[in-house]
Write an enzyme that holds these catalytic residues in place. Structure first.
Site, PDB file in Angstrom:
ATOM      1  N   GLU A  72       2.047  42.260 -76.590  1.00 20.36           N
ATOM      2  CA  GLU A  72       3.017  41.468 -75.843  1.00 20.36           C
ATOM      3  C   GLU A  72       4.359  41.332 -76.556  1.00 20.36           C
ATOM      4  O   GLU A  72       5.413  41.307 -75.904  1.00 20.36           O
ATOM      5  CB  GLU A  72       2.437  40.091 -75.513  1.00 20.36           C
ATOM      6  CG  GLU A  72       1.364  40.098 -74.424  1.00 20.36           C
ATOM      7  CD  GLU A  72       0.022  40.665 -74.849  1.00 20.36           C
ATOM      8  OE1 GLU A  72      -0.197  40.824 -76.078  1.00 20.36           O
ATOM      9  OE2 GLU A  72      -0.819  40.952 -73.973  1.00 20.36           O
TER      10      GLU A  72
ATOM     11  N   HIS B 295      -7.868  32.651 -68.252  1.00 18.05           N
ATOM     12  CA  HIS B 295      -7.192  33.219 -67.078  1.00 18.05           C
ATOM     13  C   HIS B 295      -6.703  32.112 -66.165  1.00 18.05           C
ATOM     14  O   HIS B 295      -6.483  32.338 -64.984  1.00 18.05           O
ATOM     15  CB  HIS B 295      -8.129  34.172 -66.315  1.00 18.05           C
ATOM     16  CG  HIS B 295      -8.528  35.354 -67.131  1.00 18.05           C
ATOM     17  ND1 HIS B 295      -9.575  35.320 -68.021  1.00 18.05           N
ATOM     18  CD2 HIS B 295      -7.995  36.600 -67.226  1.00 18.05           C
ATOM     19  CE1 HIS B 295      -9.689  36.490 -68.621  1.00 18.05           C
ATOM     20  NE2 HIS B 295      -8.733  37.289 -68.166  1.00 18.05           N
TER      21      HIS B 295
END
Ligand SMILES: Cc1ncc(C[n+]2csc(CCOP(=O)(O)OP(=O)(O)O)c2C)c(N)n1
Ligand SMILES: [Mg+2]
Length: 729
Positions: A459, A529
């Site tokens: 990321e 999530h």
């Protein structure tokens, strides 16, 4: 187009290292000695408390002058770190400009008194403003090289264009430019270094990683940072690289090494890593004392390596300068450093009123009415489907990306799994991936693999490269696959993406867009999530934070995000991607919504409910029930953008209803609602008939078992209960 940058040593860059004339050698020595003289003058000023910090390049001068003279300022690109005084002097920064930063003058061209000394920056010379964070800059260098290559292959995309961020800055590029990324050997331990060499190697990018190895990272010796004590050995198997390990105390050897590295890069063969062994002659900075962790013998051995002393001996031994000429040269350079300091101490200081300048773009305000085109355009079609059919939020985000990519050739989309297929031949038989939520579906197929591509699974790599692309004038619209995994990029978002404009006093900026699926209510999303956490990002000056609740807003706000001149975190609630709630017709390719304009999604007179994201449909459900069962009229305000936010809409409603709830999915404590509630308490206290109420999730994580998830996250019943209680107060 070659920029005319004049510098005293221009001929050196063209000469091969083994063809240097006596004049070249004197020029090398002049730059090295000047660098030391400026350092020593700064140290004096710090001891006199006339400046506030000092970090020196003493011992690194040979290495850096070699690099400076091998490359072309204003043509190649430079990502220096704090030791690179001699490099920057060699590129054309003046001692006076350096001293302006040391005193924190308003006229400090690198930062206007905002950054510590030794944080160099010059747009004309292509020296990009660094932060103090070790190794973040190497990812910017990679993105910068990618952007240069993109412009060279697509020169028409560099054209200026009105109506968006492209109007404000010229783009310049050269097909054979190289990018120099400097760092210390300790900083090669950072993940960002490895993420950068990964992409540079894979993409054969023209980046020279320039490792200035002085054997220490503050007090930590090289063998602690680097297994085996030698970074060259560890990186030796990266494909496409040219490697050189060099005596960093010998400027001619360094010049030759960087010239060879640059030739490899300019030929398109790939990146290079030049590893120079040098010495750190002073302590890490004036805040450090190396006698606390180094032996006297070791320090004395380093002192004997002093590249300036070595060079002086060589010049005299070779008969290039007589010792009297040498003395004259040195006294002249010391005078130059002293005069630069005295002049800088007279310079005006920055005004307190200037503090907030350049937090955001001064050229283009996304709050501006120019972005208010909220009228529907019904004749258009999406993917061949006639307008009139309602589309989901996922569809209309994808439609906006397509429209904007057709309109603006500088947009690139990258992230994990965002391409249809990296192995393009698979698309002959497969329909393509296009993102784990399919938001980027079909973009690679339409716009090609140069504009839409997968990143490594890293990321910081995504956001760091986006910074590099954006500072060159491109518009990266990148995806972080799940909000839960944004944290490796946090360093880049907080210290780089959002800060570049302010720290460089408006000279550099990185207006990239980061799209991020966020939130819970997924049934089974569990801890990793389902996370929220938007207030962590609204706490970052320089960053715009957007959080739409429906398809139409997502389309119009994403368009503003892409066209504007600021970095934007664009949060997309996963649960809303394909909800029936909030579907809309395709609004056409120019539909935009300004930032900072809330929407009254339900008018009411009894209670104001300020919310956003997935709580908007839940609040509507609660409000309808409150009306049906309790005759309470709730006014719901969907903020749509969280930074900036629409204070006027909140205040107007609170003045009308005198009762207010702030509701969000994120945890209640230290959440976004705390700030809004506090401001209402501060500024609208007299308008309130009851305390401000907040609704948020429990102060915990989101669990997998639906029974637990339901209890953790706010539900319509939670909101209804608060409405009824507040009305009774
Ligand atoms: C991300 C980050 N962590 C820690 C620091 C504090 N720090 C500043 S310089 C430094 C050592 C860097 O050593 P090296 O990369 O070898 O460069 P040198 O100073 O030796 O030239 C550290 C730990 C920082 N600036 N940034
Ligand atoms: Mg070091």
């Amino acid at each position: 187009m070659e920029l005319a940058i004049s510098r005293a040593h221009a001929p050196v860059a063209q000469a091969a290292a083994d063809e240097l004339t006596a004049q070249h050698i004197v020029e090398i020595y002049r730059l090295m000695f000047l660098s030391r003289a400026v350092d020593d003058r700064e140290i004096l000023l710090k001891r006199q408390q006339r400046i506030f910090f000092q970090i020196s390049g003493a011992g690194h001068e040979a290495l850096q002058v070699g690099a400076a003279l091998a490359l072309r300022p204003g043509y190649d690109w430079f990502f220096p770190y704090y030791r690179d005084r001699a490099l920057c002097l060699g590129l054309g920064v003046t001692p006076y400009e350096m001293m302006l930063q040391a005193v924190g003058a308003a006229t400090d061209p690198a930062s206007g008194g905002r950054q510590m000394p030794a944080h160099w920056s010059s747009r004309a010379l292509h020296i990009v403003s660094p932060s103090s964070s070790t190794a973040t800059q190497v990812l910017h260098a990679v993105g910068c090289a990618e952007a240069g290559r993109f412009f060279s292959r697509n020169p028409e995309s560099a054209a200026k264009s009105e109506g968006d961020y492209r109007a404000f800055r010229d783009v310049d590029f050269h097909g054979d430019e190289v990018v120099l990324a400097c760092l210390g050997e300790g900083s090669t331990s950072q993940g960002e270094f490895w993420e950068a060499i990964n992409t540079a190697s894979n993409q054969k990018l023209p980046v020279i990683f320039f490792v200035e190895d002085n054997g220490y990272a503050i007090s930590v010796p090289v063998e602690v940072n680097t297994p085996g004590g030698n970074i060259s050995r560890l990186v030796a198997n990266f494909p496409n690289f040219h490697f050189a390990e060099v005596d960093g105390n010998d400027p001619v050897a360094c010049l030759g090494a960087v010239q060879e590295a640059a030739a490899h890069c300019r030929a398109g063969l790939g990146p290079a890593l030049v590893h120079g062994h040098c010495v750190r002659l002073y302590s890490h900075s004036l805040s450090d004392d190396d006698r606390n962790y180094r032996s006297a013998a070791e320090r004395e051995a380093d002192a004997l390596q002093d590249p300036i002393a070595r060079m002086r001996t060589r010049l005299i031994a070779d008969g290039i300068l007589a010792s009297q000429e040498m003395d004259e040269l040195e006294r002249g350079l010391e005078r130059e450093a002293g005069e630069a300091a005295e002049r800088a101490l007279e310079a005006p200081l920055p005004l307190v009123e200037s503090i907030t300048a350049h937090v955001y773009s001064e050229d283009l305000d996304p709050v501006h009415a120019a972005f208010a085109t909220e009228q529907q355009q019904t004749t258009a079609s999406v993917n061949g489907q006639k307008a009139g059919a309602t589309r989901t939020m996922a569809d209309l985000i994808n439609a906006c990306l397509r429209d904007e990519m057709r309109r603006d050739p500088r947009i690139v989309v990258f992230g994990e799994d965002v391409a249809d297929a990296s192995r393009e031949h698979a698309l002959a038989e497969a329909k393509g991936k296009g993102g784990v939520f399919k938001l980027t579906s079909g973009l690679q197929t339409e716009f090609g693999s140069e504009r839409v591509f997968n990143s490594p699974l890293a990321e910081a790599n995504i956001v760091g490269r986006a910074v590099g692309y954006a500072l060159r004038g491109m518009k990266p619209v990148v995806e972080i696959q799940f909000f839960d995994y944004i944290w490796p990029a946090m360093h880049q978002i907080h210290n780089e993406l959002s800060l570049l404009r302010w720290r460089s006093n408006g000279v550099w900026a990185s207006p990239a867009v980061i799209r991020v699926p966020i939130g819970g209510y997924l049934t089974g999303g569990a801890i990793y999530h389902s996370q929220s956490g938007e207030s962590i990002f609204t706490h970052i000056p320089g960053l715009r934070v957007v959080f739409p609740s429906n398809a139409l807003d997502a389309n119009g706000l994403l368009r503003t995000a892409i066209r504007c001149d600021d970095p934007v975190l664009f949060l997309e609630h996963k649960r809303l991607y394909r909800e029936t709630y909030g579907r809309a017709e395709y609004p056409g390719p120019d539909f935009a919504i300004p930032f900072g304009k809330a929407k009254i999604v339900r008018p009411g007179t009894d209670v104001t409910l300020v919310t956003y994201g997935a709580l908007v449909p839940r609040a509507l459900q609660a409000a309808q029930q409150a009306q049906r069962e309790h005759s309470i009229e709730v006014e719901i305000i969907d903020l749509r953008t969280l930074s900036p936010y629409d204070w006027d809409a909140i205040a107007t409603s609170v003045r009308k209803t005198n009762r207010v709830i702030v509701a969000h999915e994120d945890m209640i404590s230290w959440g976004y609602g705390a700030e809004i509630a506090a401001r209402i308490g501060d500024e609208l206290f007299d308008e309130l008939d009851a305390p401000v109420r907040r609704i948020g999730s429990m102060d915990t994580f989101v669990a997998y078992q639906p029974k637990l998830e339901d209890a953790i996250l706010p539900q319509p019943e939670t909101i209804l209960k608060a409405i009824v209680e507040l009305k009774r107060c």
